[in-house]
Design a protein around this motif. Structure first.
Motif, PDB file in Angstrom:
ATOM      1  N   THR A   9       0.823  -1.073  -0.066  1.00  0.00           N
ATOM      2  CA  THR A   9      -0.109   0.017  -0.024  1.00  0.00           C
ATOM      3  C   THR A   9       1.149   1.173   0.070  1.00  0.00           C
ATOM      4  O   THR A   9       2.056   1.269   0.592  1.00  0.00           O
ATOM      5  CB  THR A   9      -1.028   0.159   1.219  1.00  0.00           C
ATOM      6  OG1 THR A   9      -1.630  -1.081   1.446  1.00  0.00           O
ATOM      7  CG2 THR A   9      -1.961   1.161   1.086  1.00  0.00           C
ATOM      8  N   TYR A  11       0.835   5.384   0.676  1.00  0.00           N
ATOM      9  CA  TYR A  11       0.086   6.343   1.500  1.00  0.00           C
ATOM     10  C   TYR A  11       0.974   7.719   1.357  1.00  0.00           C
ATOM     11  O   TYR A  11       2.168   7.676   1.053  1.00  0.00           O
ATOM     12  CB  TYR A  11      -0.005   6.160   2.984  1.00  0.00           C
ATOM     13  CG  TYR A  11      -0.653   5.004   3.436  1.00  0.00           C
ATOM     14  CD1 TYR A  11      -1.915   4.881   3.651  1.00  0.00           C
ATOM     15  CD2 TYR A  11       0.165   3.804   3.840  1.00  0.00           C
ATOM     16  CE1 TYR A  11      -2.694   3.716   3.736  1.00  0.00           C
ATOM     17  CE2 TYR A  11      -0.561   2.569   4.208  1.00  0.00           C
ATOM     18  CZ  TYR A  11      -2.085   2.774   4.178  1.00  0.00           C
ATOM     19  OH  TYR A  11      -2.858   1.711   4.598  1.00  0.00           O
ATOM     20  N   LYS A  46       5.865  10.214   0.747  1.00  0.00           N
ATOM     21  CA  LYS A  46       5.334   8.802   0.429  1.00  0.00           C
ATOM     22  C   LYS A  46       5.765   7.827   1.140  1.00  0.00           C
ATOM     23  O   LYS A  46       6.708   7.379   1.199  1.00  0.00           O
ATOM     24  CB  LYS A  46       5.536   8.560  -1.102  1.00  0.00           C
ATOM     25  CG  LYS A  46       4.748   7.537  -1.414  1.00  0.00           C
ATOM     26  CD  LYS A  46       4.643   7.211  -3.158  1.00  0.00           C
ATOM     27  CE  LYS A  46       6.114   7.515  -3.850  1.00  0.00           C
ATOM     28  NZ  LYS A  46       6.129   7.127  -5.133  1.00  0.00           N
ATOM     29  N   MET A  59      -2.849   2.588   9.584  1.00  0.00           N
ATOM     30  CA  MET A  59      -3.197   4.130   9.516  1.00  0.00           C
ATOM     31  C   MET A  59      -3.413   4.713  10.750  1.00  0.00           C
ATOM     32  O   MET A  59      -3.119   5.752  11.183  1.00  0.00           O
ATOM     33  CB  MET A  59      -4.742   4.358   8.658  1.00  0.00           C
ATOM     34  CG  MET A  59      -4.427   3.966   7.248  1.00  0.00           C
ATOM     35  SD  MET A  59      -6.091   3.731   6.067  1.00  0.00           S
ATOM     36  CE  MET A  59      -7.060   4.670   6.965  1.00  0.00           C
ATOM     37  N   ILE A  69      -2.641  11.340   7.064  1.00  0.00           N
ATOM     38  CA  ILE A  69      -2.548  10.689   5.482  1.00  0.00           C
ATOM     39  C   ILE A  69      -3.496  11.403   4.817  1.00  0.00           C
ATOM     40  O   ILE A  69      -4.484  11.876   5.012  1.00  0.00           O
ATOM     41  CB  ILE A  69      -3.182   9.235   5.638  1.00  0.00           C
ATOM     42  CG1 ILE A  69      -2.409   8.452   6.743  1.00  0.00           C
ATOM     43  CG2 ILE A  69      -3.130   8.731   4.291  1.00  0.00           C
ATOM     44  CD1 ILE A  69      -3.148   6.762   7.281  1.00  0.00           C
ATOM     45  N   LYS A  72      -6.248  11.079  -1.189  1.00  0.00           N
ATOM     46  CA  LYS A  72      -5.893  10.901  -2.689  1.00  0.00           C
ATOM     47  C   LYS A  72      -6.292  11.939  -3.344  1.00  0.00           C
ATOM     48  O   LYS A  72      -5.427  12.186  -4.604  1.00  0.00           O
ATOM     49  CB  LYS A  72      -6.297   9.580  -2.964  1.00  0.00           C
ATOM     50  CG  LYS A  72      -5.535   8.444  -2.460  1.00  0.00           C
ATOM     51  CD  LYS A  72      -6.163   7.136  -3.004  1.00  0.00           C
ATOM     52  CE  LYS A  72      -5.371   5.931  -2.280  1.00  0.00           C
ATOM     53  NZ  LYS A  72      -5.690   4.777  -2.783  1.00  0.00           N
TER      54      LYS A  72
END
Length: 92
Positions: A9, A11, A46, A59, A69, A72
């Motif tokens: 993943t 983030y 990142k 998270m 975070i 997006k």
């Protein structure tokens, strides 16, 4: 016994002030059960993480460490456009 496949993943993080903060967060995340790898690109903000556990656990660890975070859909400007990051970089 049901084994899950590792998931990678990515983030976008907010609140990282320096490369040392990024290294400390990487170390904390690697201590989380189920996390296989955690790599932070401080300049890009990142986090790339390979894990076997639920992403919400990761998270929560990030947020409890004092970082956010990024959404997006939210613009994440490069570090040199952030006055706080630029000042930290120049001051050493």
């Amino acid at each position: 016994m049901n084994q899950t496949q590792p998931i990678t993943t990515i983030y976008l993080l907010q609140g990282l002030d320096c490369a040392d903060c990024a290294a400390k967060l990487e170390k904390k995340l690697l201590a989380v059960p189920g996390v296989i790898t955690a790599t932070i690109n401080f300049g890009a903000g990142k986090l790339t993480i390979t894990h076997e556990n639920v992403a919400t656990d990761i998270m929560n660890h990030i947020q409890h460490s004092g970082y956010q975070i990024a959404n997006k859909n939210q613009e994440h400007p490069p570090w040199w456009k952030n006055k706080k990051h630029l000042t930290t970089s120049i001051s050493g």
